[in-house]
Design a protein around this motif. Structure first.
Motif, PDB file in Angstrom:
ATOM      1  N   LYS A 290      85.452  -7.353  23.312  1.00  0.00           N
ATOM      2  CA  LYS A 290      86.396  -7.892  22.329  1.00  0.00           C
ATOM      3  C   LYS A 290      86.789  -6.855  21.273  1.00  0.00           C
ATOM      4  N   LEU A 291      85.790  -6.142  20.723  1.00  0.00           N
ATOM      5  CA  LEU A 291      86.054  -5.221  19.612  1.00  0.00           C
ATOM      6  C   LEU A 291      86.379  -3.800  20.043  1.00  0.00           C
ATOM      7  N   GLN A 292      85.960  -3.417  21.257  1.00  0.00           N
ATOM      8  CA  GLN A 292      86.208  -2.061  21.767  1.00  0.00           C
ATOM      9  C   GLN A 292      85.857  -0.984  20.721  1.00  0.00           C
ATOM     10  N   PRO A 293      84.595  -0.947  20.277  1.00  0.00           N
ATOM     11  CA  PRO A 293      84.212  -0.007  19.215  1.00  0.00           C
ATOM     12  C   PRO A 293      83.929   1.409  19.722  1.00  0.00           C
ATOM     13  N   TYR A 294      84.941   1.999  20.359  1.00  0.00           N
ATOM     14  CA  TYR A 294      84.785   3.328  20.957  1.00  0.00           C
ATOM     15  C   TYR A 294      85.775   4.301  20.321  1.00  0.00           C
ATOM     16  N   GLY A 295      85.440   5.572  20.371  1.00  0.00           N
ATOM     17  CA  GLY A 295      86.357   6.604  19.876  1.00  0.00           C
ATOM     18  C   GLY A 295      86.704   6.415  18.419  1.00  0.00           C
ATOM     19  N   GLU A 296      87.998   6.314  18.136  1.00  0.00           N
ATOM     20  CA  GLU A 296      88.486   6.168  16.759  1.00  0.00           C
ATOM     21  C   GLU A 296      88.136   4.804  16.160  1.00  0.00           C
ATOM     22  N   LYS A 297      87.800   3.833  17.024  1.00  0.00           N
ATOM     23  CA  LYS A 297      87.538   2.471  16.559  1.00  0.00           C
ATOM     24  C   LYS A 297      86.063   2.173  16.317  1.00  0.00           C
ATOM     25  N   GLY A 298      85.187   3.114  16.683  1.00  0.00           N
ATOM     26  CA  GLY A 298      83.778   2.785  16.502  1.00  0.00           C
ATOM     27  C   GLY A 298      82.814   3.916  16.743  1.00  0.00           C
TER      28      GLY A 298
ATOM     29  N   TYR B  24      75.557  -8.481  15.396  1.00  0.00           N
ATOM     30  CA  TYR B  24      76.025  -8.075  14.076  1.00  0.00           C
ATOM     31  C   TYR B  24      76.877  -6.816  14.189  1.00  0.00           C
ATOM     32  N   THR B  25      77.664  -6.587  13.171  1.00  0.00           N
ATOM     33  CA  THR B  25      78.474  -5.369  13.106  1.00  0.00           C
ATOM     34  C   THR B  25      78.175  -4.638  11.795  1.00  0.00           C
ATOM     35  N   ILE B  26      78.321  -3.334  11.861  1.00  0.00           N
ATOM     36  CA  ILE B  26      78.308  -2.504  10.656  1.00  0.00           C
ATOM     37  C   ILE B  26      79.680  -1.844  10.635  1.00  0.00           C
ATOM     38  N   THR B  27      80.480  -2.173   9.635  1.00  0.00           N
ATOM     39  CA  THR B  27      81.855  -1.690   9.565  1.00  0.00           C
ATOM     40  C   THR B  27      82.017  -0.696   8.419  1.00  0.00           C
ATOM     41  N   ASN B  28      82.625   0.432   8.743  1.00  0.00           N
ATOM     42  CA  ASN B  28      82.965   1.426   7.735  1.00  0.00           C
ATOM     43  C   ASN B  28      84.289   0.963   7.117  1.00  0.00           C
ATOM     44  N   LYS B  29      84.254   0.551   5.854  1.00  0.00           N
ATOM     45  CA  LYS B  29      85.444   0.020   5.193  1.00  0.00           C
ATOM     46  C   LYS B  29      86.488   1.099   4.920  1.00  0.00           C
ATOM     47  N   GLN B  30      86.086   2.370   4.988  1.00  0.00           N
ATOM     48  CA  GLN B  30      87.021   3.474   4.744  1.00  0.00           C
ATOM     49  C   GLN B  30      87.925   3.738   5.948  1.00  0.00           C
ATOM     50  N   ASN B  31      87.354   3.666   7.154  1.00  0.00           N
ATOM     51  CA  ASN B  31      88.150   3.998   8.342  1.00  0.00           C
ATOM     52  C   ASN B  31      88.171   2.900   9.415  1.00  0.00           C
ATOM     53  N   GLY B  32      87.490   1.776   9.164  1.00  0.00           N
ATOM     54  CA  GLY B  32      87.534   0.646  10.086  1.00  0.00           C
ATOM     55  C   GLY B  32      86.636   0.770  11.312  1.00  0.00           C
ATOM     56  N   LYS B  33      85.901   1.862  11.427  1.00  0.00           N
ATOM     57  CA  LYS B  33      85.045   2.046  12.602  1.00  0.00           C
ATOM     58  C   LYS B  33      83.884   1.052  12.568  1.00  0.00           C
ATOM     59  N   LYS B  34      83.502   0.592  13.778  1.00  0.00           N
ATOM     60  CA  LYS B  34      82.456  -0.423  13.877  1.00  0.00           C
ATOM     61  C   LYS B  34      81.300   0.022  14.753  1.00  0.00           C
ATOM     62  N   PHE B  35      80.119  -0.431  14.351  1.00  0.00           N
ATOM     63  CA  PHE B  35      78.916  -0.333  15.164  1.00  0.00           C
ATOM     64  C   PHE B  35      78.544  -1.769  15.488  1.00  0.00           C
ATOM     65  N   VAL B  36      78.353  -2.066  16.760  1.00  0.00           N
ATOM     66  CA  VAL B  36      78.054  -3.432  17.197  1.00  0.00           C
ATOM     67  C   VAL B  36      76.676  -3.424  17.851  1.00  0.00           C
ATOM     68  N   ALA B  37      75.828  -4.379  17.474  1.00  0.00           N
ATOM     69  CA  ALA B  37      74.477  -4.424  18.042  1.00  0.00           C
ATOM     70  C   ALA B  37      73.952  -5.854  18.049  1.00  0.00           C
ATOM     71  N   SER B  38      72.864  -6.030  18.777  1.00  0.00           N
ATOM     72  CA  SER B  38      72.208  -7.328  18.812  1.00  0.00           C
ATOM     73  C   SER B  38      70.851  -7.214  18.131  1.00  0.00           C
TER      74      SER B  38
END
Length: 117
Positions: free
Chosen positions: A103-111, A21-35
């Protein structure tokens, strides 16, 4: 009393789904990805965020800052378990999570994750 038995049986028959699943911040697009081994536990994840107890401090900080309405929690993939076949669910979830992280690379500015070396 019969109704109670029916409800109990129905609950037992509910299939437990695990996956990513992902938790996405709709304001800045940052993602948290977990199982998770059970998507029903996502309510518990929301509870920890709403009560300031999530283990990811950056995600928690932004949840507090932007509020729950600024975030979207989404199931992105259900782990497929073949019928009548044993698999190591934990290991398969780790592989699936690695694929989504690549795939999503949720690091730095992206996550909300720190890249492992």
């Amino acid at each position: 009393m019969e109704r109670k038995k029916e409800l109990k049986q129905a609950y037992k028959e509910v299939k437990i789904e695990s996956g990513i699943y992902t938790i996405t911040n709709k304001q800045n697009g940052k993602k948290f990805v977990a199982s998770t081994r059970n998507f029903k536990t996502l309510n518990g994840t929301k509870f920890t965020l709403e009560n300031g107890m999530h283990t990811n401090k950056e995600l928690q900080k932004e949840w507090n800052e932007y509020g729950k309405d600024a975030f979207e929690i989404e199931q992105v993939e259900v782990l497929k378990i073949p019928e009548n076949q044993f698999i190591n669910e934990k290991k398969e979830l780790e592989k699936l999570l690695d694929q989504w992280m690549d795939k999503l690379q949720p690091y730095g500015e992206k996550g909300y994750h720190t890249k492992k070396d």
